[in-house]
Structure formats: C-alpha cells, structure tokens
Motif scaffolding. Structure first.
Motif, PDB file in Angstrom:
ATOM      1  N   ILE A   1      73.928  60.494 -48.373  1.00  0.00           N
ATOM      2  CA  ILE A   1      74.416  61.876 -48.395  1.00  0.00           C
ATOM      3  C   ILE A   1      73.174  62.749 -48.570  1.00  0.00           C
ATOM      4  O   ILE A   1      72.564  62.761 -49.632  1.00  0.00           O
ATOM      5  N   ARG A   2      72.800  63.456 -47.523  1.00  0.00           N
ATOM      6  CA  ARG A   2      71.492  64.113 -47.485  1.00  0.00           C
ATOM      7  C   ARG A   2      71.281  65.198 -48.526  1.00  0.00           C
ATOM      8  O   ARG A   2      70.170  65.402 -48.978  1.00  0.00           O
ATOM      9  N   ASP A   3      72.320  65.908 -48.941  1.00  0.00           N
ATOM     10  CA  ASP A   3      72.109  67.036 -49.849  1.00  0.00           C
ATOM     11  C   ASP A   3      72.753  66.854 -51.219  1.00  0.00           C
ATOM     12  O   ASP A   3      72.876  67.801 -51.980  1.00  0.00           O
ATOM     13  N   ALA A   4      73.138  65.646 -51.569  1.00  0.00           N
ATOM     14  CA  ALA A   4      73.719  65.382 -52.885  1.00  0.00           C
ATOM     15  C   ALA A   4      72.605  65.190 -53.913  1.00  0.00           C
ATOM     16  O   ALA A   4      71.486  64.806 -53.580  1.00  0.00           O
TER      17      ALA A   4
ATOM     18  N   ASP B   1      80.788  67.528 -46.118  1.00  0.00           N
ATOM     19  CA  ASP B   1      81.576  66.568 -45.340  1.00  0.00           C
ATOM     20  C   ASP B   1      82.581  65.807 -46.203  1.00  0.00           C
ATOM     21  O   ASP B   1      83.622  65.369 -45.717  1.00  0.00           O
TER      22      ASP B   1
ATOM     23  N   GLN C   1      68.512  58.152 -53.866  1.00  0.00           N
ATOM     24  CA  GLN C   1      69.465  58.949 -53.115  1.00  0.00           C
ATOM     25  C   GLN C   1      70.882  58.401 -53.307  1.00  0.00           C
ATOM     26  O   GLN C   1      71.092  57.197 -53.328  1.00  0.00           O
TER      27      GLN C   1
ATOM     28  N   ASP D   1      75.465  61.364 -40.174  1.00  0.00           N
ATOM     29  CA  ASP D   1      74.779  62.332 -41.017  1.00  0.00           C
ATOM     30  C   ASP D   1      75.808  62.936 -41.958  1.00  0.00           C
ATOM     31  O   ASP D   1      76.689  63.678 -41.527  1.00  0.00           O
ATOM     32  N   LEU D   2      75.709  62.623 -43.251  1.00  0.00           N
ATOM     33  CA  LEU D   2      76.678  63.094 -44.233  1.00  0.00           C
ATOM     34  C   LEU D   2      76.079  64.163 -45.135  1.00  0.00           C
ATOM     35  O   LEU D   2      74.930  64.048 -45.564  1.00  0.00           O
ATOM     36  N   SER D   3      76.904  65.164 -45.455  1.00  0.00           N
ATOM     37  CA  SER D   3      76.517  66.178 -46.431  1.00  0.00           C
ATOM     38  C   SER D   3      77.623  66.243 -47.480  1.00  0.00           C
ATOM     39  O   SER D   3      78.713  65.684 -47.297  1.00  0.00           O
ATOM     40  N   VAL D   4      77.356  66.935 -48.562  1.00  0.00           N
ATOM     41  CA  VAL D   4      78.365  67.104 -49.599  1.00  0.00           C
ATOM     42  C   VAL D   4      79.595  67.810 -49.024  1.00  0.00           C
ATOM     43  O   VAL D   4      80.730  67.454 -49.335  1.00  0.00           O
TER      44      VAL D   4
END
Length: 184
Positions: free
Chosen positions: A147-150, A94, A73, A89-92
């Motif tokens: 980063i959950r969705d990277a 963000d 990840q 909680d980080l996403s792209v």
C-alpha cells in the motif's frame, strides 16, 4: 561468565543474522532469542526476563533506550483471486472501495497476525499488516500487495535504561553493523 543475553523479538523480525555474528564473535557467549508478542516482550523487559527486545514502533523514554533499525511498508493481505489481489497499485483510498470486504483489525501488540491471515484465507475480509508479518504467515491462498501511501512501521532495538546486561553493548554494536575491530 555473565548470564546469557536474553533477547525477545516480535513477529516479522528475523534476528538470525545478528545471532550468527554474535556466535562468531563471542564463542561460548550465550544468547537466547525468544519470539514474543509486543506486550509480552515489553513485560519481559520490565520484569528483567528479557535484557533487550526487537520491537515495533517503540521510542526511547525515561525507562527504555531505543535504537531505530529500519522501517517497513504495510501490505494488504487478501484472498487469492479477489478483486484486491488483482490490483497492482494500492493506496489507502483504494481500501474504502473494496465493496463488501471487511478490513480486519490486526493487533500485533497481543498477537502475531496469524489469526488475521487465517481469516483472510477463509474469505472473511482483508488485512493490513507490515510486510514482514505477511511474509512470515504467507500461504498459497492469500496475496500481499504493498500500500504505497499507508503509514509504515519501525523496528527498534530496546533495552532498559537501568540494569543493562554487561554484554548489551556488544549486541548493540552487532545490530548497528560495527565490525569486530571497530570501536564506539
């Protein structure tokens, strides 16, 4: 006795478990593990100075075999105490909202990520990199958050299609988790 098995590996990969198993199974069998950048390891495979390599995001082709081993990840590396460091909680998406912070380009093909972490520590920006690279270059003044969705990255064992080292199959078996008594 064949020449030592030369295995290159990129930043973030820790082949010590596989080396230990190799030494247990092949007393006197020589193996050399050499850290290299991705570009240097690919060049070493091409010119024969490395017999195998643990590389990031390489797939099999006409010149190389590749066994995918695991995926990892990405994380955001940011200065400790920064807004980004405080996010749980980080996403792209963000990353675009990090007002004024530059997202540094981390090129792991020609480098190790250490320069990027140094710049992050100097509060120049933030960097996205594989979790193992961030862990290897960890410092007290930076924080790494998943980063959950990277897009993740993959580590593969790679070796040339032609001219394989006589003990390449032994190392492949070790990396794949075969026991000393198992057969292919």
């Amino acid at each position: 006795m064949p020449e030592p098995l030369e295995v290159a590996f990129v930043t973030g990969v820790t082949p010590t478990k596989w080396e230990r198993i190799w030494r247990e199974r092949r007393p006197g069998g020589r193996i050399h593990l050499t850290p290299m950048t991705q570009d240097a390891a690919l060049a070493a495979l091409a010119d024969g100075t490395a017999h195998m390599a643990l590389l990031r995001d390489v797939t099999a082709d006409d010149d190389r075999h590749a066994i995918p081993l695991y995926r990892e990840q990405p994380v955001l590396v940011s200065p400790k105490g920064s807004l980004a460091a405080g996010l749980d909680d980080l996403s792209v998406a963000d990353l675009a909202d990090l007002d004024g912070l530059a997202v540094l380009d981390v090129d792991l093909t020609g480098g190790t990520g250490a320069d990027a972490v140094e710049l992050v520590a100097a509060n120049v920006g933030v960097a996205v990199m594989p979790q193992s690279v961030a862990r290897q270059h960890s410092r007290k003044d930076v924080v790494a958050k998943p980063i959950r969705d990277a897009a993740d990255t993959g580590i593969s064992l790679v070796w040339p299609v032609t001219g394989a080292h006589p003990l390449a199959d032994v190392f492949i078996g070790i990396v794949r988790g075969r026991t000393a008594n198992s057969s292919r």
